[in-house]
Design a protein around this motif. Structure first.
Motif, PDB file in Angstrom:
ATOM      1  N   MET A 169       0.814  -1.208   0.000  1.00  0.00           N
ATOM      2  CA  MET A 169       0.000   0.000   0.000  1.00  0.00           C
ATOM      3  C   MET A 169       0.852   1.263   0.000  1.00  0.00           C
ATOM      4  SD  MET A 169      -3.188  -0.859   2.531  1.00  0.00           S
ATOM      5  CE  MET A 169      -2.125  -1.311   3.895  1.00  0.00           C
ATOM      6  N   THR A 170       1.816   1.339   0.952  1.00  0.00           N
ATOM      7  CA  THR A 170       2.676   2.500   1.063  1.00  0.00           C
ATOM      8  C   THR A 170       3.884   2.122   1.894  1.00  0.00           C
ATOM      9  OG1 THR A 170       2.874   4.760   1.882  1.00  0.00           O
ATOM     10  CG2 THR A 170       1.382   3.313   3.081  1.00  0.00           C
ATOM     11  N   ASP A 171       4.966   2.862   1.687  1.00  0.00           N
ATOM     12  CA  ASP A 171       6.159   2.622   2.494  1.00  0.00           C
ATOM     13  C   ASP A 171       6.092   3.328   3.835  1.00  0.00           C
ATOM     14  OD1 ASP A 171       7.296   1.084   0.502  1.00  0.00           O
ATOM     15  OD2 ASP A 171       8.261   2.793  -0.469  1.00  0.00           O
ATOM     16  N   ILE A 172       5.074   4.156   4.032  1.00  0.00           N
ATOM     17  CA  ILE A 172       4.936   4.891   5.283  1.00  0.00           C
ATOM     18  C   ILE A 172       4.265   3.985   6.304  1.00  0.00           C
ATOM     19  CG2 ILE A 172       4.042   6.978   6.360  1.00  0.00           C
ATOM     20  CD1 ILE A 172       3.738   8.103   3.488  1.00  0.00           C
ATOM     21  N   PRO A 173       4.918   3.698   7.418  1.00  0.00           N
ATOM     22  CA  PRO A 173       4.329   2.757   8.386  1.00  0.00           C
ATOM     23  C   PRO A 173       3.061   3.310   9.013  1.00  0.00           C
ATOM     24  CG  PRO A 173       6.255   3.836   9.316  1.00  0.00           C
ATOM     25  CD  PRO A 173       6.215   4.223   7.870  1.00  0.00           C
ATOM     26  N   LEU A 174       2.177   2.410   9.384  1.00  0.00           N
ATOM     27  CA  LEU A 174       0.963   2.804  10.085  1.00  0.00           C
ATOM     28  C   LEU A 174       1.318   3.366  11.457  1.00  0.00           C
ATOM     29  CD1 LEU A 174      -1.469  -0.147   9.322  1.00  0.00           C
ATOM     30  CD2 LEU A 174      -2.034   2.269   9.076  1.00  0.00           C
ATOM     31  N   SER A 175       0.603   4.391  11.847  1.00  0.00           N
ATOM     32  CA  SER A 175       0.744   4.909  13.201  1.00  0.00           C
ATOM     33  C   SER A 175      -0.648   5.000  13.804  1.00  0.00           C
ATOM     34  CB  SER A 175       1.419   6.278  13.203  1.00  0.00           C
ATOM     35  OG  SER A 175       0.672   7.209  12.457  1.00  0.00           O
ATOM     36  N   TYR A 176      -0.706   4.943  15.123  1.00  0.00           N
ATOM     37  CA  TYR A 176      -1.980   4.890  15.810  1.00  0.00           C
ATOM     38  C   TYR A 176      -2.035   5.933  16.920  1.00  0.00           C
ATOM     39  CZ  TYR A 176      -2.142   0.269  13.632  1.00  0.00           C
ATOM     40  OH  TYR A 176      -2.129  -0.768  12.730  1.00  0.00           O
ATOM     41  N   LEU A 177      -3.216   6.441  17.156  1.00  0.00           N
ATOM     42  CA  LEU A 177      -3.502   7.214  18.355  1.00  0.00           C
ATOM     43  C   LEU A 177      -4.424   6.357  19.209  1.00  0.00           C
ATOM     44  CD1 LEU A 177      -4.271  10.805  16.977  1.00  0.00           C
ATOM     45  CD2 LEU A 177      -2.206  10.047  18.178  1.00  0.00           C
ATOM     46  N   ILE A 178      -4.004   6.045  20.416  1.00  0.00           N
ATOM     47  CA  ILE A 178      -4.812   5.220  21.302  1.00  0.00           C
ATOM     48  C   ILE A 178      -5.180   6.033  22.538  1.00  0.00           C
ATOM     49  CG2 ILE A 178      -4.940   3.087  22.649  1.00  0.00           C
ATOM     50  CD1 ILE A 178      -2.951   1.841  20.755  1.00  0.00           C
ATOM     51  N   ASP A 179      -6.475   6.218  22.738  1.00  0.00           N
ATOM     52  CA  ASP A 179      -6.974   6.963  23.888  1.00  0.00           C
ATOM     53  C   ASP A 179      -7.742   6.009  24.784  1.00  0.00           C
ATOM     54  OD1 ASP A 179      -6.752  10.171  23.313  1.00  0.00           O
ATOM     55  OD2 ASP A 179      -6.905   9.030  21.462  1.00  0.00           O
ATOM     56  N   ARG A 180      -7.425   6.068  26.065  1.00  0.00           N
ATOM     57  CA  ARG A 180      -8.020   5.128  27.011  1.00  0.00           C
ATOM     58  C   ARG A 180      -8.858   5.860  28.059  1.00  0.00           C
ATOM     59  NH1 ARG A 180      -5.036   0.551  25.994  1.00  0.00           N
ATOM     60  NH2 ARG A 180      -3.000   0.915  25.031  1.00  0.00           N
ATOM     61  N   PRO A 181      -9.832   5.169  28.623  1.00  0.00           N
ATOM     62  CA  PRO A 181     -10.616   5.774  29.708  1.00  0.00           C
ATOM     63  C   PRO A 181      -9.727   6.071  30.914  1.00  0.00           C
ATOM     64  CG  PRO A 181     -11.674   3.793  28.845  1.00  0.00           C
ATOM     65  CD  PRO A 181     -10.301   3.817  28.283  1.00  0.00           C
ATOM     66  N   ALA A 182     -10.185   6.995  31.738  1.00  0.00           N
ATOM     67  CA  ALA A 182      -9.478   7.266  32.990  1.00  0.00           C
ATOM     68  C   ALA A 182      -9.436   5.996  33.837  1.00  0.00           C
ATOM     69  CB  ALA A 182     -10.175   8.390  33.747  1.00  0.00           C
ATOM     70  N   GLU A 183      -8.449   5.919  34.711  1.00  0.00           N
ATOM     71  CA  GLU A 183      -8.244   4.699  35.506  1.00  0.00           C
ATOM     72  C   GLU A 183      -9.468   4.321  36.322  1.00  0.00           C
ATOM     73  OE1 GLU A 183      -4.762   4.785  37.874  1.00  0.00           O
ATOM     74  OE2 GLU A 183      -3.382   5.020  36.171  1.00  0.00           O
ATOM     75  N   GLN A 184     -10.210   5.324  36.767  1.00  0.00           N
ATOM     76  CA  GLN A 184     -11.373   5.027  37.611  1.00  0.00           C
ATOM     77  C   GLN A 184     -12.610   4.646  36.801  1.00  0.00           C
ATOM     78  OE1 GLN A 184      -9.903   7.942  37.245  1.00  0.00           O
ATOM     79  NE2 GLN A 184     -11.338   9.666  37.241  1.00  0.00           N
ATOM     80  N   THR A 185     -12.505   4.688  35.469  1.00  0.00           N
ATOM     81  CA  THR A 185     -13.639   4.352  34.598  1.00  0.00           C
ATOM     82  C   THR A 185     -13.553   2.898  34.158  1.00  0.00           C
ATOM     83  OG1 THR A 185     -13.688   6.619  33.756  1.00  0.00           O
ATOM     84  CG2 THR A 185     -14.863   4.948  32.466  1.00  0.00           C
ATOM     85  N   ARG A 186     -14.628   2.180  34.300  1.00  0.00           N
ATOM     86  CA  ARG A 186     -14.632   0.763  33.931  1.00  0.00           C
ATOM     87  C   ARG A 186     -14.557   0.625  32.409  1.00  0.00           C
ATOM     88  NH1 ARG A 186     -18.478  -3.193  32.529  1.00  0.00           N
ATOM     89  NH2 ARG A 186     -20.144  -1.637  32.598  1.00  0.00           N
ATOM     90  N   PRO A 187     -13.551  -0.097  31.882  1.00  0.00           N
ATOM     91  CA  PRO A 187     -13.462  -0.284  30.430  1.00  0.00           C
ATOM     92  C   PRO A 187     -14.562  -1.210  29.920  1.00  0.00           C
ATOM     93  CG  PRO A 187     -11.778  -1.598  31.534  1.00  0.00           C
ATOM     94  CD  PRO A 187     -12.434  -0.748  32.591  1.00  0.00           C
ATOM     95  N   VAL A 188     -15.147  -0.851  28.779  1.00  0.00           N
ATOM     96  CA  VAL A 188     -16.243  -1.653  28.232  1.00  0.00           C
ATOM     97  C   VAL A 188     -15.909  -2.260  26.872  1.00  0.00           C
ATOM     98  CG1 VAL A 188     -17.991  -0.314  29.458  1.00  0.00           C
ATOM     99  CG2 VAL A 188     -17.344   0.348  27.134  1.00  0.00           C
ATOM    100  N   GLY A 189     -14.774  -1.903  26.303  1.00  0.00           N
ATOM    101  CA  GLY A 189     -14.404  -2.434  24.989  1.00  0.00           C
ATOM    102  C   GLY A 189     -13.580  -1.418  24.227  1.00  0.00           C
TER     103      GLY A 189
END
Length: 217
Positions: free
Chosen positions: A1-21
């Motif tokens: 597809m391209t020589d430019i590697p994929l990069s990601y932004l990953i945002d997570r809930p605050a520690e006190q928030t229960r993760p749901v998916g």
């Protein structure tokens, strides 16, 4: 597809928030993964316990390097990019299950076209481009009529890419549900006179996605 590697932004809930998916979220045709809209909906989603993974298609990664606007890649390239991103995310141990896919406008449409193939737990589309503006006779819904992946589409009632009256007679799959946001445009933004505002709509979307994730396998 391209020589430019994929990069990601990953945002997570605050520690006190229960993760749901987790939700892998693709951008629309003209704006990158860190656009105002993408940033705003990501903030709302993390408040509701959803981990958000953003990425960019090859043409947008190239634009980021050169500063020159480019048209979207051909559909096969966009779909292959989705396959690559999904495979990468499924192998990460730091993303809470279930892993949903989706996106803004074109990004959501491309996600919808591979959702069944990938076996995604669910699909969430924001401002779906059901047809080109002003051309409701050119519906892009064939795959939405046979889809088996549970899918939510969040659509403004005055979105030029698909309004309620234009879709009322379209037989979509029972797996697909459209949530209409009052007076919203393609960015789910209502007019001031409507009595609503975009932040309220985005908060409602995020809450709905969170509930959806909790009920996905």
């Amino acid at each position: 597809m391209t020589d430019i590697p994929l990069s990601y932004l990953i945002d997570r809930p605050a520690e006190q928030t229960r993760p749901v998916g987790s939700l892998i979220l693709a951008h629309g045709a003209g704006a990158p993964m860190d656009s105002d809209f993408m940033a705003a909906i990501t903030r709302q989603l993390t408040v509701e316990g959803v981990t958000v993974v953003r990425f960019e298609f090859p043409y947008m990664r190239q634009r980021r390097l050169t500063g020159k606007k480019r048209p979207p890649d051909r559909q096969p390239v966009l779909l292959d990019c989705w396959r690559e991103v999904y495979a990468h995310c499924c192998h990460r141990e730091d993303l809470p299950a279930p892993i949903l896919i989706g996106g803004k406008s074109m990004g959501g449409r491309m996600a919808s076209m591979v959702a069944d193939e990938l076996g995604a737990a669910g699909l969430c589309c924001l401002g779906y481009p059901f047809h080109p503006p002003g051309k409701p006779e050119r519906m892009r819904v064939d795959h939405l009529q046979t889809m088996t992946t549970p899918a939510l589409i969040y659509q403004g009632t005055r979105d030029p890419f698909g309004r309620p009256d234009e879709l009322a007679s379209i037989p979509l799959s029972p797996a697909v549900t459209i949530h209409w946001l009052e007076d919203g445009n393609h960015d789910l933004k209502p007019r001031k006179a409507s009595g609503f505002d975009q932040s309220e709509h985005l908060a409602a979307v995020a809450c709905s996605v969170s509930v959806f994730a909790c009920n996905c396998p």
